[in-house]
Design a protein around this motif. Structure first.
Motif, short mmCIF file in Angstrom:
data_model
loop_
_atom_site.label_atom_id
_atom_site.label_comp_id
_atom_site.label_asym_id
_atom_site.label_seq_id
_atom_site.Cartn_x
_atom_site.Cartn_y
_atom_site.Cartn_z
N GLU A 100 0.84 -1.21 0.00
CA GLU A 100 0.00 0.00 0.00
C GLU A 100 0.88 1.26 0.00
N LEU A 101 2.03 1.17 0.68
CA LEU A 101 2.92 2.33 0.79
C LEU A 101 3.87 2.44 -0.39
N GLY A 102 3.90 1.42 -1.24
CA GLY A 102 4.76 1.45 -2.43
C GLY A 102 6.25 1.41 -2.09
N LEU A 103 6.62 0.70 -1.00
CA LEU A 103 8.03 0.65 -0.58
C LEU A 103 8.77 -0.51 -1.23
N ASP A 104 10.10 -0.38 -1.31
CA ASP A 104 10.94 -1.50 -1.73
C ASP A 104 11.26 -2.34 -0.50
N TYR A 105 11.22 -3.64 -0.64
CA TYR A 105 11.51 -4.48 0.52
C TYR A 105 11.85 -5.88 0.04
N GLU A 106 12.52 -6.62 0.93
CA GLU A 106 12.77 -8.04 0.68
C GLU A 106 11.90 -8.86 1.62
N VAL A 107 11.57 -10.06 1.17
CA VAL A 107 10.81 -10.97 2.02
C VAL A 107 11.70 -12.17 2.34
N ARG A 108 11.85 -12.50 3.63
CA ARG A 108 12.52 -13.74 4.01
C ARG A 108 11.47 -14.66 4.61
N SER A 109 11.26 -15.79 3.96
CA SER A 109 10.14 -16.67 4.36
C SER A 109 10.59 -17.81 5.26
N TYR A 110 9.70 -18.17 6.16
CA TYR A 110 9.92 -19.24 7.14
C TYR A 110 8.70 -20.15 7.10
N SER A 111 8.83 -21.30 7.79
CA SER A 111 7.67 -22.17 7.98
C SER A 111 7.44 -22.33 9.48
N ILE A 112 6.17 -22.44 9.87
CA ILE A 112 5.87 -22.66 11.29
C ILE A 112 6.27 -24.08 11.69
N ARG A 113 6.35 -24.98 10.69
CA ARG A 113 6.52 -26.40 11.02
C ARG A 113 7.97 -26.87 11.13
N ASP A 114 8.90 -26.15 10.53
CA ASP A 114 10.23 -26.75 10.37
C ASP A 114 11.28 -26.28 11.37
N GLY A 115 10.85 -25.52 12.40
CA GLY A 115 11.82 -25.09 13.42
C GLY A 115 12.57 -23.83 13.06
N SER A 116 12.34 -23.28 11.88
CA SER A 116 13.14 -22.12 11.46
C SER A 116 12.82 -20.86 12.27
N LEU A 117 11.66 -20.86 12.98
CA LEU A 117 11.34 -19.70 13.83
C LEU A 117 11.96 -19.85 15.22
N ARG A 118 12.70 -20.95 15.45
CA ARG A 118 13.29 -21.18 16.78
C ARG A 118 14.81 -21.19 16.73
#
Ligand SMILES: N[C@@H](CCC(=O)N[C@@H](CS)C(=O)NCC(=O)O)C(=O)O
Length: 220
Positions: free
Chosen positions: A21-39
């Motif tokens: 909505e703000l028209g900004l440049d950004y990168e997305v780094r994706s994770y999964s809830i299932r694979d432990g990557s958030l821990r």
């Protein structure tokens, strides 16, 4: 460069949508809830509770909590006019909607836990599912009333509160049939037709937790 730490089809979508909505440049780094990557230690150093969204705004500014990030972005880019400033009517309604969105999201999260994430030998509780679904339905009834005569939560104009609340409405139909809520259905369609919403969906990624379209309340 702004980096959004993101799980597809999670609350971090609210921020993804607002960045569009703000028209900004950004990168997305994706994770999964299932694979432990958030821990992992690296992720926990960004987000102490191991939750998304976390937004790395650069120069050492990392923010968690979707409501705080949304507010931070609106304050950093005030010219976009996506949040009413201090004042009586709209501001009160806007702040209320940010909190209400989390009340609703926490009920969805609880149903996600019961229906989708619990694994053997843990048993989901039909009674808890029934009560939580009823509480979620009650929030929808309240919202249906709030939307009388309004295109968006604040009236005629889209605001960041719609990105906070609107996201919930795309998860709710996994647990509650939407036929009794015609205003909410119209509101969801209006939100989904926004160019920024569609752009955010294109960068969102595929969710990996819901494996059917609807999860009914089990017989008690
Ligand atoms: N109140 C927080 C909640 C964040 C949250 O719970 N995010 C979920 C995804 S919707 C999450 O990261 N869950 C991972 C987990 O519980 O391990 C916010 O609004 O950002």
């Amino acid at each position: 460069m702004i980096t959004l730490h993101h799980v597809p089809f999670s609350r971090s979508f609210r921020v993804l949508w607002l960045l569009e909505e703000l028209g900004l440049d950004y990168e997305v780094r994706s994770y999964s809830i299932r694979d432990g990557s958030l821990r992992t230690p690296d992720f926990l150093s960004l987000s102490p509770a191991g939750r998304v969204p976390a937004l790395d705004f650069g120069e050492g500014t990392v923010i968690c909590e979707s409501g705080a990030i949304v507010q931070y972005l609106c304050e950093t880019y005030p010219d976009a006019g996506l949040a009413p400033g201090p004042g009586p009517a709209d501001r009160a309604r806007y702040l209320e909607a940010l909190g209400f969105a989390e009340t609703m999201a926490s009920l969805i999260e609880f149903l996600n836990l019961q229906h989708v994430f619990l694994r053997d030998p843990a048993d989901a509780s039909p009674v808890v599912i029934k009560l939580t679904t009823a509480r979620l339905r009650a929030t929808l009834t309240g919202m249906e009333a709030m939307l009388e005569g309004r295109e968006y939560l604040l009236g005629e104009r889209f605001s960041a509160a719609d990105a906070m609340m609107g996201f919930n409405l795309f998860a709710v139909p996994y647990y509650v049939k939407m036929e009794p809520f015609p205003r909410l259905r119209g509101y969801s369609e209006r939100l989904a037709s926004r160019a920024a919403f569609r752009a955010a969906r294109a960068r969102d990624g595929e969710q990996d937790f819901y494996d059917r379209d609807f999860y009914p309340v089990p017989e008690v």
